[in-house]
Design an enzyme around this catalytic site. Structure first.
Site, PDB file in Angstrom:
ATOM      1  N   HIS A   9      29.547  -1.618  67.123  1.00 23.05           N
ATOM      2  CA  HIS A   9      29.992  -1.175  68.447  1.00 23.05           C
ATOM      3  C   HIS A   9      29.861   0.356  68.473  1.00 23.05           C
ATOM      4  O   HIS A   9      30.778   1.042  68.917  1.00 23.05           O
ATOM      5  CB  HIS A   9      31.441  -1.593  68.712  1.00 23.05           C
ATOM      6  CG  HIS A   9      31.635  -3.054  68.913  1.00 23.05           C
ATOM      7  ND1 HIS A   9      32.466  -3.575  69.883  1.00 23.05           N
ATOM      8  CD2 HIS A   9      31.099  -4.124  68.288  1.00 23.05           C
ATOM      9  CE1 HIS A   9      32.458  -4.907  69.810  1.00 23.05           C
ATOM     10  NE2 HIS A   9      31.634  -5.266  68.849  1.00 23.05           N
ATOM     11  N   SER A  16      32.974 -13.218  62.436  1.00 20.04           N
ATOM     12  CA  SER A  16      33.044 -14.079  63.626  1.00 20.04           C
ATOM     13  C   SER A  16      31.714 -14.135  64.370  1.00 20.04           C
ATOM     14  O   SER A  16      31.486 -15.038  65.173  1.00 20.04           O
ATOM     15  CB  SER A  16      34.165 -13.601  64.558  1.00 20.04           C
ATOM     16  OG  SER A  16      34.009 -12.236  64.845  1.00 20.04           O
ATOM     17  N   TYR A  56       3.255   7.983  57.829  1.00 22.95           N
ATOM     18  CA  TYR A  56       4.608   8.500  57.643  1.00 22.95           C
ATOM     19  C   TYR A  56       5.200   7.842  56.401  1.00 22.95           C
ATOM     20  O   TYR A  56       4.988   6.656  56.181  1.00 22.95           O
ATOM     21  CB  TYR A  56       5.459   8.169  58.870  1.00 22.95           C
ATOM     22  CG  TYR A  56       6.855   8.762  58.798  1.00 22.95           C
ATOM     23  CD1 TYR A  56       7.156   9.965  59.426  1.00 22.95           C
ATOM     24  CD2 TYR A  56       7.865   8.118  58.077  1.00 22.95           C
ATOM     25  CE1 TYR A  56       8.425  10.517  59.353  1.00 22.95           C
ATOM     26  CE2 TYR A  56       9.131   8.671  57.989  1.00 22.95           C
ATOM     27  CZ  TYR A  56       9.407   9.872  58.627  1.00 22.95           C
ATOM     28  OH  TYR A  56      10.661  10.405  58.545  1.00 22.95           O
ATOM     29  N   ASP A  61       9.638   6.592  67.585  1.00 26.27           N
ATOM     30  CA  ASP A  61       9.478   6.408  66.138  1.00 26.27           C
ATOM     31  C   ASP A  61      10.097   5.091  65.658  1.00 26.27           C
ATOM     32  O   ASP A  61       9.724   4.587  64.598  1.00 26.27           O
ATOM     33  CB  ASP A  61      10.162   7.551  65.370  1.00 26.27           C
ATOM     34  CG  ASP A  61       9.335   8.831  65.340  1.00 26.27           C
ATOM     35  OD1 ASP A  61       8.121   8.777  65.606  1.00 26.27           O
ATOM     36  OD2 ASP A  61       9.917   9.898  65.053  1.00 26.27           O
ATOM     37  N   HIS A 100      25.178  -5.584  63.339  1.00 25.42           N
ATOM     38  CA  HIS A 100      25.885  -5.535  64.624  1.00 25.42           C
ATOM     39  C   HIS A 100      26.931  -4.444  64.529  1.00 25.42           C
ATOM     40  O   HIS A 100      27.710  -4.398  63.571  1.00 25.42           O
ATOM     41  CB  HIS A 100      26.558  -6.886  64.887  1.00 25.42           C
ATOM     42  CG  HIS A 100      27.466  -6.881  66.075  1.00 25.42           C
ATOM     43  ND1 HIS A 100      27.069  -6.455  67.321  1.00 25.42           N
ATOM     44  CD2 HIS A 100      28.775  -7.242  66.208  1.00 25.42           C
ATOM     45  CE1 HIS A 100      28.077  -6.568  68.162  1.00 25.42           C
ATOM     46  NE2 HIS A 100      29.129  -7.024  67.524  1.00 25.42           N
ATOM     47  N   HIS A 102      28.881  -5.945  75.901  1.00 21.46           N
ATOM     48  CA  HIS A 102      29.289  -6.066  74.524  1.00 21.46           C
ATOM     49  C   HIS A 102      28.777  -4.869  73.706  1.00 21.46           C
ATOM     50  O   HIS A 102      29.405  -3.810  73.783  1.00 21.46           O
ATOM     51  CB  HIS A 102      28.802  -7.425  73.989  1.00 21.46           C
ATOM     52  CG  HIS A 102      29.269  -7.775  72.620  1.00 21.46           C
ATOM     53  ND1 HIS A 102      28.915  -8.935  71.980  1.00 21.46           N
ATOM     54  CD2 HIS A 102      30.025  -7.112  71.744  1.00 21.46           C
ATOM     55  CE1 HIS A 102      29.469  -8.979  70.781  1.00 21.46           C
ATOM     56  NE2 HIS A 102      30.154  -7.892  70.608  1.00 21.46           N
TER      57      HIS A 102
END
Lengths: 230, 230, 230, 230
Positions: free
Chosen positions: B96, B74, B228, B119, B94, B170
């Protein structure tokens, strides 16, 4: 009898442990066959890893055991009362998951601070009052169900859009379309409660999510024109 | 078509769950083939453990589905907008995740308190404004992408050195060279957010890392003379 | 000798690690055969994963090693003192589990904020005083046991209904019917301590669970007419 | 060359991930063969699960690579400086473990609030100052080692009884008899830091453990008459 339902309830109970929601035997899941008017529930005190579908206790909507050699969960009468009152629900989960229980102990409803919450619960998750000594004495578990149903009625809450409650001093109950769905709501509730504790720690005066974002997230997942999922 | 890309995106999505970043289906990863102008993204609501490379939905840069039987995430239009605007990114995640989302809910940008943060993110991780009711109504997910891109432009932020944003009320979005790299940035963001909550708890007046140490840590990992990694 | 007891104690010790209660070798479990007057305890400093039943050290109630090539847990004399004083207990667990230890370090008894706690501990889990320099010098571990027993006597506490104590500046001890049961109480204690920290964070003036709910939950699980479990 | 040492260092590095101390590649372990004057260290940016003993980079005490095709950890010069200055140590671990790093970011030394801490660290774990811009410019990693060694000298600290330091704005370093032992100290440090944050939350004015209990716990495990372990 009802072998598929038992299987589903057994798996849903085991998910309480594998998902990390419960330790020891701090929780129980039930599911109902509405056509037959019979629900199945975890036997009391049995370890999740040892649970077998044939141990799920079958109970009718008058509370009589239809099949099962083991004593059902001590919380059975709370489940019974919710199934009797709310035709729309098909499964119920009770846990003592850490963060949701923390809100119940702190005597705080769970505010809706973000979209994770809005995706599952349409607004603040309510806190149901504790029972008084007489209610406890007469029928603790049954009256717990009565108090929850009354709270929803008196506050105009719909168990479909608000599939959770926090029982004061005790712990959460969640419900859903079926046993598995009610466990999903317990998982979501625990995540939201953990986030809410952190949110209040960072910003004690945090305000709830704006109404139009709550609306959008809830509707895109649960509304008539939902477009989440398949 | 694009079998290798699908495979990579599938694995990156599964890492959301195995890394502990997400519960249920609270997240999605996409990755793009810039030569073909096509990106792949997780189908909506599919459990990570069940996800198969052939289920990854392929979409072109005008937002049309090129291949795939399932409905895409969605949040697809947010991913689309970021790919359209930022040529330099190859993957988007994305989630949560608990602690990064906590900052988004508390409406706080994430301060850079230490080298773990330096970093990965060159300074404070920005908080993007919420959409207004009209923006939500017209195109919630697309306008979320627009708001993020505008925030970066207006604040002179470079998506290469700042591969993350917190969407108010969100949750976070991160990005990177490819799908896998964007997941790494989500993992790093979550760790930094968890540390920042503790830092503010121990010392509410904590100040950000001194500029010369931020500079050193970011440059030794990402600068022209980085030393690194291999 | 006592092969079954050793096996049970070995498994109970390993559960300290698999349950997440302890890191490294921060804990030990013992169990007693009351008929023989002999208890078995973990050898000191042995990794849980490597522990074998034949390594469990057997000790009589005068504290003499009856069987075992390895040095017993450094906390053995505390276990001995509790077995000598409390005929009703069959197993003892000592851990440095994070949240219970946090209360011991903060010099706070653990309030009973909810039913999770009431299900296992009949009221506030007590905080036992620290030893003075002379008590430490003469017999640190033995005097720790003496102080715990005195605390229970002086405060009218029953080790059956209150199977846990927090040793100030140190960590918890729990006990139970047998080794496994004492580990269960350590798991429950840790969960309750974690919830209590959150409860006090959300509502610093939280009051304990009402007496009639404490009573109900404890009695339905442990009372004469208990109906929890099988 | 030094196959056993490489094997031990490889396993110790992998334990960083399996123990939950680090995410991604946020840490490195080294170990030294004092007779040969050569230490081995993790190659930079290699995933722990993929690490092989033959990839461990061998370096002499002047900082020259003796064997190894991969670039060593970017923190190698800090390890080198500590090995050069402290003959008594045989292994070093650097992590960004959440709670220990939180103290470093909050610019707080870690108080000794209980016996878990006293068992491993003889008093408050020190906070080492940050480097100034010139020190960072000239030799960031080498000067980090110099600053740690100076801090111990100026404060009369012994790296044997205090096998840990918190580098301000950065993260912890621990050390020990060998690579594995230095990882154990990182695990213990993280547990103590987590407990200390909770202790300060419950009781902000908490005072350190009384001196006689610190002394007892440290000596029974590490003193001349230690009776912990086998």
């Amino acid at each position: 009898m009802l072998d598929e339902l038992r299987q589903e309830i057994c798996l849903a109970n085991q998910e309480l442990e594998t998902s990390g929601l419960v330790k020891l035997t701090f929780g129980n899941v039930s599911g109902i066959d509405r056509d037959k008017g019979i629900f199945g529930i975890k036997p009391s005190g049995v370890a999740y890893a040892d649970l077998k579908p044939e141990q799920i206790v079958l109970i009718d909507l008058e509370g009589k055991i239809v099949e099962g050699d083991l004593r059902p969960s001590s919380d059975t009468k709370t489940h019974l009362k919710l199934y009797q009152s709310w035709q729309s629900i098909g499964g119920i989960t009770h846990t003592h998951s850490i963060h949701a229980t923390t809100f119940a102990q702190a005597e705080c409803p769970l505010p809706c601070f973000g979209t994770t919450h809005a995706d599952h619960f349409y607004g603040e998750v309510p806190l149901c009052r504790a029972l008084d000594p007489e209610e406890v004495e007469i029928d603790y578990e049954g009256n717990t169900g009565v108090a929850i149903v009354q709270h929803f009625e008196q506050n105009g809450l719909d168990p479909i859009t608000m599939p959770a409650v926090l029982q004061k001093h005790h712990a959460p109950f969640t419900w859903g379309k079926n046993a598995k769905d009610s466990v999903k709501n317990s998982i979501a509730l625990e995540v939201c409660a953990k986030m809410a504790i952190g949110t209040l720690q960072l910003a004690p005066a945090s305000s709830p999510i704006p109404a139009h974002i709550l609306e959008k997230h809830h509707q895109r997942k649960h509304g008539a024109n939902a477009y989440y999922g398949q």
